[in-house]
Design a protein around this motif. Structure first.
Motif, short mmCIF file in Angstrom:
data_model
loop_
_atom_site.label_atom_id
_atom_site.label_comp_id
_atom_site.label_asym_id
_atom_site.label_seq_id
_atom_site.Cartn_x
_atom_site.Cartn_y
_atom_site.Cartn_z
N LYS A 5 16.04 -6.40 -5.90
CA LYS A 5 15.24 -7.34 -5.89
C LYS A 5 14.78 -8.16 -7.21
O LYS A 5 15.06 -9.21 -7.38
CB LYS A 5 14.09 -7.21 -4.72
N GLN A 6 14.49 -7.32 -7.80
CA GLN A 6 13.83 -7.59 -9.27
C GLN A 6 15.05 -8.36 -10.02
O GLN A 6 15.08 -9.35 -10.84
CB GLN A 6 13.45 -6.48 -10.15
N VAL A 7 16.29 -7.74 -10.04
CA VAL A 7 17.56 -8.23 -10.76
C VAL A 7 17.94 -9.84 -10.12
O VAL A 7 18.30 -10.56 -10.87
CB VAL A 7 18.72 -7.25 -10.61
N GLN A 15 16.43 -8.91 -18.32
CA GLN A 15 15.04 -9.53 -17.73
C GLN A 15 14.46 -8.50 -16.90
O GLN A 15 13.18 -8.29 -16.82
CB GLN A 15 14.93 -10.82 -17.37
N ALA A 16 15.08 -8.37 -15.85
CA ALA A 16 14.78 -7.19 -14.77
C ALA A 16 14.12 -5.88 -15.39
O ALA A 16 13.29 -5.31 -14.98
CB ALA A 16 15.93 -6.85 -13.68
N ALA A 17 15.11 -5.47 -16.58
CA ALA A 17 14.62 -4.23 -17.24
C ALA A 17 13.27 -4.46 -17.84
O ALA A 17 12.63 -3.43 -17.87
CB ALA A 17 15.68 -3.80 -18.21
N ARG A 18 12.90 -5.62 -18.36
CA ARG A 18 11.90 -5.90 -19.03
C ARG A 18 10.68 -5.79 -18.05
O ARG A 18 9.50 -5.34 -18.39
CB ARG A 18 11.88 -7.13 -19.76
N GLU A 19 11.00 -6.53 -17.13
CA GLU A 19 9.75 -6.89 -16.02
C GLU A 19 9.62 -5.15 -15.32
O GLU A 19 8.43 -4.82 -14.93
CB GLU A 19 10.39 -7.64 -14.83
N PHE A 26 19.36 1.95 -17.00
CA PHE A 26 19.10 2.59 -15.99
C PHE A 26 18.80 1.50 -14.94
O PHE A 26 19.28 1.83 -13.71
CB PHE A 26 17.38 2.81 -16.16
N VAL A 27 18.71 0.28 -15.08
CA VAL A 27 18.51 -0.84 -13.86
C VAL A 27 20.20 -0.84 -13.40
O VAL A 27 20.34 -1.13 -12.28
CB VAL A 27 18.10 -1.99 -14.28
N CYS A 63 15.48 -7.25 2.26
CA CYS A 63 14.47 -6.50 1.18
C CYS A 63 13.42 -7.17 0.89
O CYS A 63 12.14 -6.44 0.87
CB CYS A 63 15.25 -6.52 -0.23
N GLN A 64 13.29 -8.48 0.82
CA GLN A 64 12.16 -9.36 0.48
C GLN A 64 10.97 -8.72 1.82
O GLN A 64 9.82 -8.53 1.22
CB GLN A 64 12.51 -10.79 0.54
#
Length: 290
Positions: A5-7, A15-19, A26-27, A63-64
């Motif tokens: 979901k973050q991706v 950006q997802a990895a940063r968040e 890993f992501v 997922c949401q």
């Protein structure tokens, strides 16, 4: 699931990895493991952008709700309050939405500014779960047996109508029992679509099997074809625009008791409803419920 979901929300692995405070590798690895376990591709990857596959879009929608519901359960258990937020997908019959939802929707959006309302006007029978809806409003005299939750919201009056040209050509039925000899325009549904029921003033029930000359999933199309003289129709009164008063149409069986169609709220059978869904249900019941 949270990583996926973050991706999607961020539109990139970086950006997802940063968040998420993880490495990009890993992501990426988590997404690969998820796709491998599900056996489907969720994301189309290019050097410039990411896009959801059809399976990915369906998975993302679910997922949401699942992630939000999990967060709300934790908050309920710890006594925290959670304000409604996120995308709220609602399906509603066209005529009912224009007549009753349109005047009050702005008030709901003002009360809950963090909710993004996706309102689909649709007279078809949608699948609440498969089509990814949080809530469906459905007009029906009765409902299919289902594991879904259904709650009556209100009812709308329906009228039996015909054009003067049709009645001149085919005759005017004096009672519902004569409808079997006439051409009718009917709303297509999976439940008793060719059965019309009436009650006279004494309460005697009449069940009539009609011969559908036209089946459609649109009340507006029923009305248009009725005006064109193609048959007798039974439609929600809220579809009409003074056609009876202006004698464009004739109301039949006005000496019988008024007919009503129930409007139901239908949603997945979940113990913990997301607050966005609960807030909208409570709002509709407060404004429109009887």
């Amino acid at each position: 699931m949270v990583t996926f979901k973050q991706v999607v929300d961020c539109g990139s692995f970086t950006q997802a990895a940063r968040e998420l405070k993880h490495s990009k590798s890993f992501v990426s690895g988590e997404i690969n493991k998820l796709e491998s376990r599900l056996g489907v591709r969720l994301l189309n990857r290019t050097t410039r952008q990411l896009s959801l596959t059809h399976a990915g879009e369906l998975y993302y929608r679910r997922c949401q709700n699942i992630i939000l519901e999990a967060q709300q359960i934790e908050q309920q258990l710890t006594g925290q309050q959670h304000s409604p937020q996120g995308n709220l997908r609602v399906s509603c019959p066209v005529s009912f939405a224009l007549a009753h939802i349109r005047p009050i929707l702005g008030e709901y959006m003002t009360l809950y500014p963090e909710v993004i309302v996706e309102l689909e006007l649709n007279d078809q029978l949608v699948d609440v779960v498969a089509d990814g809806f949080d809530l469906v409003l459905r007009a029906s005299a009765e409902l299919d047996d289902s594991s879904l939750v259904s709650r009556k919201l209100t009812d709308v009056e329906t009228v039996t109508i015909a054009a003067p040209d049709y009645l001149q050509q085919w005759g005017t039925p004096s009672s519902p029992d004569e409808l079997g000899q006439h051409r009718t325009i009917n709303f297509r549904s999976s439940i008793n679509q060719n059965i019309w029921q009436y009650q006279d003033q004494s309460g005697r029930q009449s069940t009539v099997k009609v011969n559908s000359h036209l089946l459609t999933n649109s009340a507006e199309m029923e009305l248009a074809m009725c005006i064109a003289g193609q048959g007798i129709a039974r439609v929600p009164k809220l579809v009409l625009n003074n056609e009876i008063e202006q004698r464009v149409l004739v109301q039949l069986f006005s000496d019988f008791r008024p007919e009503f169609t129930d409007i139901y709220l239908i949603y997945p059978n979940r113990k913990y409803l997301p607050s966005k869904v609960r807030s909208f249900i409570d709002f509709l019941i407060d404004k429109l419920g009887r």
